[in-house]
Design an enzyme around this catalytic site. Structure first.
Site, PDB file in Angstrom:
ATOM      1  N   ARG A 150    -112.250  -0.020 145.735  1.00 44.05           N
ATOM      2  CA  ARG A 150    -112.480  -0.153 144.014  1.00 44.05           C
ATOM      3  C   ARG A 150    -111.124   0.321 143.272  1.00 44.05           C
ATOM      4  O   ARG A 150    -111.315   1.075 142.375  1.00 44.05           O
ATOM      5  CB  ARG A 150    -113.724   0.734 143.473  1.00 44.05           C
ATOM      6  CG  ARG A 150    -115.087   0.416 144.244  1.00 44.05           C
ATOM      7  CD  ARG A 150    -115.519  -0.982 143.689  1.00 44.05           C
ATOM      8  NE  ARG A 150    -116.705  -1.471 144.452  1.00 44.05           N
ATOM      9  CZ  ARG A 150    -116.595  -2.233 145.381  1.00 44.05           C
ATOM     10  NH1 ARG A 150    -115.550  -2.533 145.949  1.00 44.05           N
ATOM     11  NH2 ARG A 150    -117.862  -2.614 146.023  1.00 44.05           N
TER      12      ARG A 150
ATOM     13  N   SER B  24    -123.043   0.759 139.838  1.00 41.12           N
ATOM     14  CA  SER B  24    -122.762   2.043 140.359  1.00 41.12           C
ATOM     15  C   SER B  24    -121.638   2.962 139.599  1.00 41.12           C
ATOM     16  O   SER B  24    -120.743   2.610 139.479  1.00 41.12           O
ATOM     17  CB  SER B  24    -122.065   1.865 141.914  1.00 41.12           C
ATOM     18  OG  SER B  24    -123.298   0.973 142.620  1.00 41.12           O
TER      19      SER B  24
ATOM     20  N   GLU C 130    -116.634   5.852 140.084  1.00 40.28           N
ATOM     21  CA  GLU C 130    -116.275   4.100 140.477  1.00 40.28           C
ATOM     22  C   GLU C 130    -115.973   3.776 138.864  1.00 40.28           C
ATOM     23  O   GLU C 130    -115.287   3.022 138.728  1.00 40.28           O
ATOM     24  CB  GLU C 130    -117.329   3.669 140.923  1.00 40.28           C
ATOM     25  CG  GLU C 130    -117.021   2.145 141.094  1.00 40.28           C
ATOM     26  CD  GLU C 130    -118.208   1.179 141.940  1.00 40.28           C
ATOM     27  OE1 GLU C 130    -118.648   1.847 143.139  1.00 40.28           O
ATOM     28  OE2 GLU C 130    -118.470   0.101 141.680  1.00 40.28           O
TER      29      GLU C 130
END
Ligand SMILES: Cc1cc2nc3c(=O)[nH]c(=O)nc-3n(C[C@H](O)[C@H](O)[C@H](O)COP(=O)(O)OP(=O)(O)OC[C@H]3O[C@@H](n4cnc5c(N)ncnc54)[C@H](O)[C@@H]3O)c2cc1C
Length: 303
Positions: free
Chosen positions: A177, A226, A296
């Site tokens: 990420r 998320s 995230e």
């Protein structure tokens, strides 16, 4: 696109895209929260964007967004400018050498569908990711075991002066990420490598992916996907659920009862509600499991 007339100390007369003053970022984030940005700009194309970057005084900071689907903008908003690629930077060109060029503003789901229809596989994992290609490159978005940078051949970037350049995959280091990008450089587009495949097989794979997503995720609710990264060898959702957080609320923000790593804007939440819930989860998960959950989602702006 129409330019909305504004009273600005900077002249945007030569700009063809949309420039808005004090635009609420809550209109441009999937969480539906975020205060005003001083200058919001949606370019019509690459040239328009380069011109904007030239015109905007160098001391004004710029933040980039696509569809705002991984973004928490604070209630005080953003001082400076926001460039929104979605709508402009929309080229999509399938090339004869099993590759596709796609502009940063194209939605991931559209790219997935279009390449599948043209008889190529590789980008099925993007089918349910509700962001743009620019966001997917910046986040190294991934799902079902595939990440965006697995398929990148080269990217097109622009710098603060509006100069455009192409760079090969090897120039970038992409991780879970994230990807390292030089300061004041952003993505304009990318070339992805594809594999020839039967459209029907690729289409079925996409349908399967979308089914799994709607079964496991609160798709219809305002969220940013998320919230936390999965820690090594574990799942953030498992830890949050085990800590007893499903359904926990702060103001209008609530931990999804379907997927514990999703925080949903259930009832006119503020960014502060969401950030407070994030912080409570991090503290409690650390207390119970000695694991520090890393974000995230990206946070921008002032409180
Ligand atoms: C329901 C739901 C499901 C999701 N599922 C997934 C999933 O399966 N996998 C996954 O990885 N993510 C998932 N996400 C998160 C999100 O969709 C992805 O991170 C997506 O790639 C973000 O794209 P965006 O255009 O919305 O980026 P934004 O949220 O607008 O921006 C995200 C970050 O990218 C930067 N950025 C955006 N465009 C550019 C650009 N052109 N150049 C440089 N930087 C840029 C921004 O500055 C910001 O830091 C999900 C989100 C939701 C709401």
């Amino acid at each position: 696109m129409n330019k909305v007339s504004i009273q600005s100390p900077i002249s945007f007369d030569t700009i063809r895209g949309v420039v808005l003053l004090n635009e609420l970022m809550s209109k441009h984030t999937s969480w539906r929260v975020g205060g005003p940005v001083d200058y919001w700009f949606a370019p019509q194309d690459k040239n328009d964007l380069s011109r904007f970057l030239n015109i905007l005084p160098i001391e004004i900071p710029i933040y980039w967004t696509g569809l705002g689907s991984n973004l928490l903008v604070r209630d005080g908003g953003i001082r400076g400018a926001v460039v929104c690629t979605h709508g402009g930077l929309s080229n999509l060109e399938i090339r004869p050498d099993n590759a596709v060029y796609v502009g940063a503003g194209v939605a991931c789901a559209k790219l997935s569908r279009r390449t599948a229809r043209a008889g190529f596989s590789g980008l099925e994992f993007m089918a349910g990711i509700p962001g743009t290609i620019g966001g997917a490159l910046a986040m190294n978005a991934g799902a079902f075991g595939v990440e965006t940078w697995d398929l990148v051949n080269e990217v097109e970037i622009v710098n603060r002066g509006g100069d455009v350049d192409s760079r090969p995959r090897i120039d970038f280091s992409a991780g879970y990420r994230n990807v390292r990008l030089r300061k004041d450089e952003w993505f304009l587009g990318a070339v992805f490598n594809l594999s020839p495949s039967k459209s029907s097989a690729t289409r079925n794979k996409i349908l399967g992916i979308l089914d799994v997503r709607s079964e496991k995720q609160p798709i219809g609710n305002a969220s940013a996907g998320s919230v936390f990264q999965n820690p090594t060898n574990d799942y953030a959702a498992r830890l949050i659920e085990s800590a007893g957080f499903k359904g926990r609320r702060v103001g209008g923000a609530m931990v999804s009862t379907k997927h514990a790593n999703f925080i949903i804007n259930e009832n006119n939440a503020s960014a502060a509600d969401i950030e407070a819930l994030i912080s409570i989860i991090q503290t409690e998960v650390y207390k119970q499991f000695q694991i520090e959950l890393q974000l995230e989602v990206r946070i921008a702006g002032i409180q």
